[in-house]
Scaffold this motif. Structure first.
Motif, short mmCIF file in Angstrom:
data_model
loop_
_atom_site.label_atom_id
_atom_site.label_comp_id
_atom_site.label_asym_id
_atom_site.label_seq_id
_atom_site.Cartn_x
_atom_site.Cartn_y
_atom_site.Cartn_z
N GLY A 96 0.88 -1.20 0.06
CA GLY A 96 -0.08 -0.05 0.02
C GLY A 96 0.78 1.26 -0.13
N LYS A 97 0.18 2.48 -0.57
CA LYS A 97 1.16 3.36 -0.85
C LYS A 97 0.98 4.57 0.45
N ASN A 124 12.43 8.93 12.30
CA ASN A 124 13.06 7.44 11.72
C ASN A 124 11.94 6.65 10.90
N TYR A 125 10.79 6.79 11.48
CA TYR A 125 9.67 6.02 10.65
C TYR A 125 9.41 6.87 9.36
N CYS A 126 9.51 8.23 9.33
CA CYS A 126 9.02 8.75 8.08
C CYS A 126 10.16 8.55 6.94
N ARG A 127 11.52 8.56 7.52
CA ARG A 127 12.67 8.31 6.78
C ARG A 127 12.48 6.82 6.03
N ARG A 128 12.06 5.80 6.84
CA ARG A 128 12.13 4.41 6.34
C ARG A 128 11.12 4.37 5.37
N ARG A 155 10.79 3.69 1.23
CA ARG A 155 10.06 2.36 0.58
C ARG A 155 9.04 2.74 -0.46
N GLY A 156 9.10 4.23 -0.59
CA GLY A 156 8.40 4.74 -1.75
C GLY A 156 6.80 5.03 -1.37
N ARG A 157 6.51 4.96 0.08
CA ARG A 157 5.27 5.51 0.70
C ARG A 157 4.71 6.98 0.29
N GLU A 216 -8.10 14.56 11.76
CA GLU A 216 -7.12 13.83 10.88
C GLU A 216 -5.99 14.45 10.50
N MET A 217 -4.81 13.98 10.49
CA MET A 217 -3.68 14.52 10.17
C MET A 217 -2.60 13.80 9.32
N ASP A 218 -2.02 14.43 8.45
CA ASP A 218 -0.98 13.46 7.79
C ASP A 218 0.29 14.27 7.24
N ILE A 219 1.28 13.73 6.83
CA ILE A 219 2.33 14.07 6.24
C ILE A 219 2.93 13.52 4.97
N ILE A 220 3.29 14.11 3.97
CA ILE A 220 3.46 13.56 2.67
C ILE A 220 4.99 13.26 2.72
N LEU A 221 5.24 12.12 2.48
CA LEU A 221 6.55 11.56 2.25
C LEU A 221 7.35 11.72 1.04
N ASN A 222 6.69 11.68 -0.12
CA ASN A 222 7.20 11.76 -1.27
C ASN A 222 6.48 12.81 -2.29
#
Length: 265
Positions: free
Chosen positions: A178-179, A204-208, A212-214, A251-257
């Motif tokens: 899942g993305k 660290n979780y964000c970086r990992r 992985r392309g999430r 609801e909160m989010d963070i964009i990884l890519n």
């Protein structure tokens, strides 16, 4: 060992500075190490070519102004700090950050009961089932001196965009490819709080997951926690449809890519 060239020294000092100043507490940018507009552009390019950083602007041709340290870059930066006789973040001397192990499921389930009130905590059964199915998305901090689990962040992967309460109770919703990651709990034991451990676990979780392309990390939190998660880099998207524990949630989010998100059709 021979003398280093000026170029090598600039590259190493740039990498070390990126590492030491990587937190900026800007909403939505918790792990954007540093704006590179004040750096030596040639050094940034060389670090990117050597896979010490990932420069989104260079790789995608966009106008994004942040560079990210890769895992290789973080390791190299720590080597440089040792050579310079400069201390690293003490959390890395005191804690091991890694994926949970199957035999630690009971300990994690106990911590969940300590960290959340009864109406909000996931049951031990649900926690253990989640670890069995989605252990790879369960990230822990272990006290190096005692071997005790100090805290963790966990979630399940999915292609769904919005958070729903079934993610807490139905581990079969996990899709390893899942993305997006629906985060289901950031737990830090009381005796380990107020030392920056939660921030480091999230970082660290964000970086990992970025590697992985999430695309996104999504969570829900109570109104009184919005400010805390904003400092960790999450954007508040307003009131959630969640009714977990009979509470009202944001609801909160963070964009990884970021650029991948922008370039999607």
């Amino acid at each position: 060992m021979g003398k280093k060239s000026i170029q090598e020294t600039i590259d190493e000092l740039t990498l070390a500075l990126l590492y030491l100043t990587r937190f900026n507490d800007r909403e939505g940018c918790s792990f954007n190490e540093m704006a590179w507009k004040n750096y030596d552009f040639d050094a940034i390019e060389r670090l990117d070519e050597n896979d010490y950083i990932a420069d989104p602007k260079r790789s995608r041709g966009g106008g994004y102004k942040y560079a990210y340290l890769t895992e290789k870059g973080r390791e190299k930066a720590r080597e440089i700090l040792k050579e310079l006789n400069t201390e690293d973040y003490k959390l890395y001397e005191c804690f091991e950050f890694r994926t949970i192990r199957p035999e630690e499921a009971d300990e994690a389930a106990e911590i969940e009961q300590i960290c959340f009130p009864p109406n909000e905590a996931c049951t031990p059964e649900h926690m253990k089932e989640r670890i069995k199915v989605a252990a790879d998305n369960f990230f822990v901090a272990i006290d190096c001196e005692t071997g005790k689990m100090a805290g963790f962040l966990n979630g399940i992967a999915t292609d769904e965009y919005n958070f729903r309460d079934e993610f807490f109770t139905d581990a079969t919703l996990h899709n390893s490819d899942g993305k997006n990651i629906m985060l289901l709990g950031l737990d830090v034991l009381p005796e380990y709080r107020k030392h920056g451990l939660a921030r480091e676990i999230v970082y660290n979780y964000c970086r990992r997951e970025q590697a992985r392309g999430r695309k996104r990390l999504v969570l829900t939190c109570l109104q009184n926690k919005v400010k805390m998660y904003t400092k960790l880099g999450f954007m508040d998207r307003g009131e959630s449809a969640s009714e977990w524990g009979g509470e009202k949630w944001h609801e909160m989010d963070i964009i990884l890519n970021v650029l991948d998100e922008l370039y999607e059709d």
